[in-house]
Design a protein around this motif. Sequence first.
Motif, PDB file in Angstrom:
ATOM      1  N   TYR A   1       0.816  -1.217   0.000  1.00 29.73           N
ATOM      2  CA  TYR A   1       0.000   0.000   0.000  1.00 29.73           C
ATOM      3  C   TYR A   1       0.854   1.273   0.000  1.00 29.73           C
ATOM      4  O   TYR A   1       0.570   2.208  -0.766  1.00 29.73           O
ATOM      5  CB  TYR A   1      -0.936   0.014   1.207  1.00 29.73           C
ATOM      6  CG  TYR A   1      -1.607   1.358   1.425  1.00 29.73           C
ATOM      7  CD1 TYR A   1      -2.654   1.776   0.610  1.00 29.73           C
ATOM      8  CD2 TYR A   1      -1.167   2.221   2.444  1.00 29.73           C
ATOM      9  CE1 TYR A   1      -3.259   3.017   0.804  1.00 29.73           C
ATOM     10  CE2 TYR A   1      -1.763   3.454   2.638  1.00 29.73           C
ATOM     11  CZ  TYR A   1      -2.805   3.847   1.819  1.00 29.73           C
ATOM     12  OH  TYR A   1      -3.385   5.077   2.001  1.00 29.73           O
TER      13      TYR A   1
ATOM     14  N   LYS B   1       1.929   5.544  -7.383  1.00 30.77           N
ATOM     15  CA  LYS B   1       0.916   5.393  -8.434  1.00 30.77           C
ATOM     16  C   LYS B   1      -0.349   6.225  -8.237  1.00 30.77           C
ATOM     17  O   LYS B   1      -1.084   6.447  -9.191  1.00 30.77           O
ATOM     18  CB  LYS B   1       0.552   3.916  -8.591  1.00 30.77           C
ATOM     19  CG  LYS B   1       1.721   3.084  -9.105  1.00 30.77           C
ATOM     20  CD  LYS B   1       1.298   1.704  -9.559  1.00 30.77           C
ATOM     21  CE  LYS B   1       2.459   0.954 -10.179  1.00 30.77           C
ATOM     22  NZ  LYS B   1       2.050  -0.398 -10.663  1.00 30.77           N
ATOM     23  N   TYR B   2      -0.637   6.653  -6.998  1.00 29.74           N
ATOM     24  CA  TYR B   2      -1.775   7.555  -6.815  1.00 29.74           C
ATOM     25  C   TYR B   2      -1.508   8.851  -7.579  1.00 29.74           C
ATOM     26  O   TYR B   2      -0.385   9.355  -7.617  1.00 29.74           O
ATOM     27  CB  TYR B   2      -1.928   7.924  -5.337  1.00 29.74           C
ATOM     28  CG  TYR B   2      -2.762   6.998  -4.499  1.00 29.74           C
ATOM     29  CD1 TYR B   2      -2.768   5.619  -4.701  1.00 29.74           C
ATOM     30  CD2 TYR B   2      -3.547   7.498  -3.458  1.00 29.74           C
ATOM     31  CE1 TYR B   2      -3.524   4.777  -3.898  1.00 29.74           C
ATOM     32  CE2 TYR B   2      -4.302   6.662  -2.644  1.00 29.74           C
ATOM     33  CZ  TYR B   2      -4.279   5.298  -2.873  1.00 29.74           C
ATOM     34  OH  TYR B   2      -5.016   4.473  -2.058  1.00 29.74           O
TER      35      TYR B   2
ATOM     36  N   SER C   1     -13.280   8.916  -2.117  1.00 31.91           N
ATOM     37  CA  SER C   1     -11.811   8.830  -2.084  1.00 31.91           C
ATOM     38  C   SER C   1     -11.324   8.244  -0.770  1.00 31.91           C
ATOM     39  O   SER C   1     -10.426   7.393  -0.740  1.00 31.91           O
ATOM     40  CB  SER C   1     -11.186  10.218  -2.285  1.00 31.91           C
ATOM     41  OG  SER C   1     -11.471  10.713  -3.570  1.00 31.91           O
TER      42      SER C   1
ATOM     43  N   ARG D   1      -5.406  12.844  -5.970  1.00 31.74           N
ATOM     44  CA  ARG D   1      -6.107  11.819  -5.201  1.00 31.74           C
ATOM     45  C   ARG D   1      -5.484  11.658  -3.824  1.00 31.74           C
ATOM     46  O   ARG D   1      -6.181  11.465  -2.828  1.00 31.74           O
ATOM     47  CB  ARG D   1      -6.079  10.477  -5.951  1.00 31.74           C
ATOM     48  CG  ARG D   1      -6.974   9.410  -5.353  1.00 31.74           C
ATOM     49  CD  ARG D   1      -8.424   9.863  -5.311  1.00 31.74           C
ATOM     50  NE  ARG D   1      -8.903  10.246  -6.640  1.00 31.74           N
ATOM     51  CZ  ARG D   1      -9.922  11.052  -6.867  1.00 31.74           C
ATOM     52  NH1 ARG D   1     -10.580  11.595  -5.865  1.00 31.74           N
ATOM     53  NH2 ARG D   1     -10.287  11.342  -8.105  1.00 31.74           N
ATOM     54  N   LYS D   2      -4.159  11.748  -3.744  1.00 28.28           N
ATOM     55  CA  LYS D   2      -3.492  11.707  -2.435  1.00 28.28           C
ATOM     56  C   LYS D   2      -4.017  12.827  -1.544  1.00 28.28           C
ATOM     57  O   LYS D   2      -4.344  12.624  -0.371  1.00 28.28           O
ATOM     58  CB  LYS D   2      -1.984  11.888  -2.608  1.00 28.28           C
ATOM     59  CG  LYS D   2      -1.233  10.733  -3.211  1.00 28.28           C
ATOM     60  CD  LYS D   2       0.250  11.097  -3.270  1.00 28.28           C
ATOM     61  CE  LYS D   2       1.036  10.093  -4.077  1.00 28.28           C
ATOM     62  NZ  LYS D   2       2.466  10.479  -4.184  1.00 28.28           N
TER      63      LYS D   2
ATOM     64  N   SER E   1      -6.889   7.112 -10.864  1.00 27.22           N
ATOM     65  CA  SER E   1      -6.162   7.968  -9.917  1.00 27.22           C
ATOM     66  C   SER E   1      -5.650   7.212  -8.699  1.00 27.22           C
ATOM     67  O   SER E   1      -4.814   7.725  -7.958  1.00 27.22           O
ATOM     68  CB  SER E   1      -7.067   9.127  -9.468  1.00 27.22           C
ATOM     69  OG  SER E   1      -8.124   8.661  -8.654  1.00 27.22           O
ATOM     70  N   PHE E   2      -6.120   5.970  -8.504  1.00 29.87           N
ATOM     71  CA  PHE E   2      -5.606   5.133  -7.410  1.00 29.87           C
ATOM     72  C   PHE E   2      -4.502   4.184  -7.908  1.00 29.87           C
ATOM     73  O   PHE E   2      -4.084   3.285  -7.168  1.00 29.87           O
ATOM     74  CB  PHE E   2      -6.738   4.307  -6.795  1.00 29.87           C
ATOM     75  CG  PHE E   2      -7.733   5.120  -6.018  1.00 29.87           C
ATOM     76  CD1 PHE E   2      -7.499   5.455  -4.693  1.00 29.87           C
ATOM     77  CD2 PHE E   2      -8.899   5.566  -6.613  1.00 29.87           C
ATOM     78  CE1 PHE E   2      -8.407   6.215  -3.974  1.00 29.87           C
ATOM     79  CE2 PHE E   2      -9.824   6.320  -5.902  1.00 29.87           C
ATOM     80  CZ  PHE E   2      -9.584   6.649  -4.581  1.00 29.87           C
ATOM     81  N   GLY E   3      -4.054   4.378  -9.125  1.00 33.14           N
ATOM     82  CA  GLY E   3      -2.994   3.535  -9.673  1.00 33.14           C
ATOM     83  C   GLY E   3      -3.504   2.284 -10.356  1.00 33.14           C
ATOM     84  O   GLY E   3      -2.738   1.343 -10.585  1.00 33.14           O
TER      85      GLY E   3
ATOM     86  N   ARG F   1       0.561   3.984  -2.958  1.00 33.50           N
ATOM     87  CA  ARG F   1       0.103   5.361  -2.688  1.00 33.50           C
ATOM     88  C   ARG F   1       1.165   6.379  -3.091  1.00 33.50           C
ATOM     89  O   ARG F   1       0.846   7.420  -3.666  1.00 33.50           O
ATOM     90  CB  ARG F   1      -0.233   5.511  -1.200  1.00 33.50           C
ATOM     91  CG  ARG F   1      -1.033   6.758  -0.855  1.00 33.50           C
ATOM     92  CD  ARG F   1      -1.435   6.757   0.615  1.00 33.50           C
ATOM     93  NE  ARG F   1      -2.419   7.781   0.892  1.00 33.50           N
ATOM     94  CZ  ARG F   1      -2.134   9.069   1.065  1.00 33.50           C
ATOM     95  NH1 ARG F   1      -0.883   9.487   0.996  1.00 33.50           N
ATOM     96  NH2 ARG F   1      -3.099   9.944   1.325  1.00 33.50           N
TER      97      ARG F   1
ATOM     98  N   ASP G   1      -9.474   4.498  -0.527  1.00 36.74           N
ATOM     99  CA  ASP G   1      -8.126   4.549   0.054  1.00 36.74           C
ATOM    100  C   ASP G   1      -8.028   3.650   1.279  1.00 36.74           C
ATOM    101  O   ASP G   1      -7.038   2.919   1.448  1.00 36.74           O
ATOM    102  CB  ASP G   1      -7.781   5.992   0.419  1.00 36.74           C
ATOM    103  CG  ASP G   1      -6.399   6.115   1.052  1.00 36.74           C
ATOM    104  OD1 ASP G   1      -5.405   5.780   0.383  1.00 36.74           O
ATOM    105  OD2 ASP G   1      -6.322   6.514   2.238  1.00 36.74           O
TER     106      ASP G   1
END
Length: 288
Positions: free
Chosen positions: A128, A135-136, A236, A140-141, A268-270, A132, A240
């Motif tokens: 994870y 790739k996020y 989101s 989005r982060k 956007s979360f990879g 994060r 996450d």
Amino acid sequence: MIRRVKYHEIDFQKYTRCLENSAQQNWYAKKEVLDELSGKWEILMDDDYKAVLPVPLKKKFGMNFVIMPLFCQQLGVFSEKDNTEVNDRFLQFLIKNYKVFLYSFNHHNSFSKSLDTKKNYKIPISEYVILRRKKYFKGRKSTAKCAQHLIYKEIELNAEHISFIEKHFKGLKKVTDVKKFRNYMNFLHQNNSLKLCAAYLEEKLINVAVLVDERKQLSLLALINDETYKTENGPSFLIDKILNNYIHEREFNFMGSNIRGIEIFFKSFGAELKEYPYLQSKILEKLS
């Protein structure tokens, strides 16, 4: 040689063994799942269950036609190794012997001729922290971080939560479709394959993720949002948190979308693009 096997003729022991040993393993091809979602179905088979293709059927105006059941994304050919030549034979048999309104193969299936494709997005098993960080999408982060005032809970399937889901579910206009979704959730619950993850603002339920728990994979069946609390960034926050809890041991399947905004949300979360081929009749294309 491809042959048609009607439901009452299927050797389900051999059928299940073929699925379990296949390169294209897929939740939706399982007997119990197709029984629930389709009701009427049969299979095409090659060489005594060396390869199989489930065929969901629906009867209308006195005719049987092939159409993907609601909440079923991909089916297609299942075999120990994906083989273009074998897949081509199944494709030709399907086209020649059925009235195909809509049929979706799985993303592993390759063909010698080009078919139209739909988009799906998946995240493989990952660490994870690395997912994060690397790739996020930057936005989005930030959005997930700003929503940390929300509370994450895994909740039970009960009357209160079903009421929330039905009230805020978008995209199901028919009463029969809502009922089918409720029945499917009950089916998943009874088979220990349902996971409900929720976001709360203090004590107020504002978002629910309905997941199919396939043990090795979590699949997003629906993301239900109370739009009154849109500015809280619950979706989101929720995705996450689910990834934080499970991506180290299970893939995450977003179940795809061709709607641009939803597609970007998944990416956007990879998530990685996994296109799958499909057949669709011209009549259904005009109606969709």
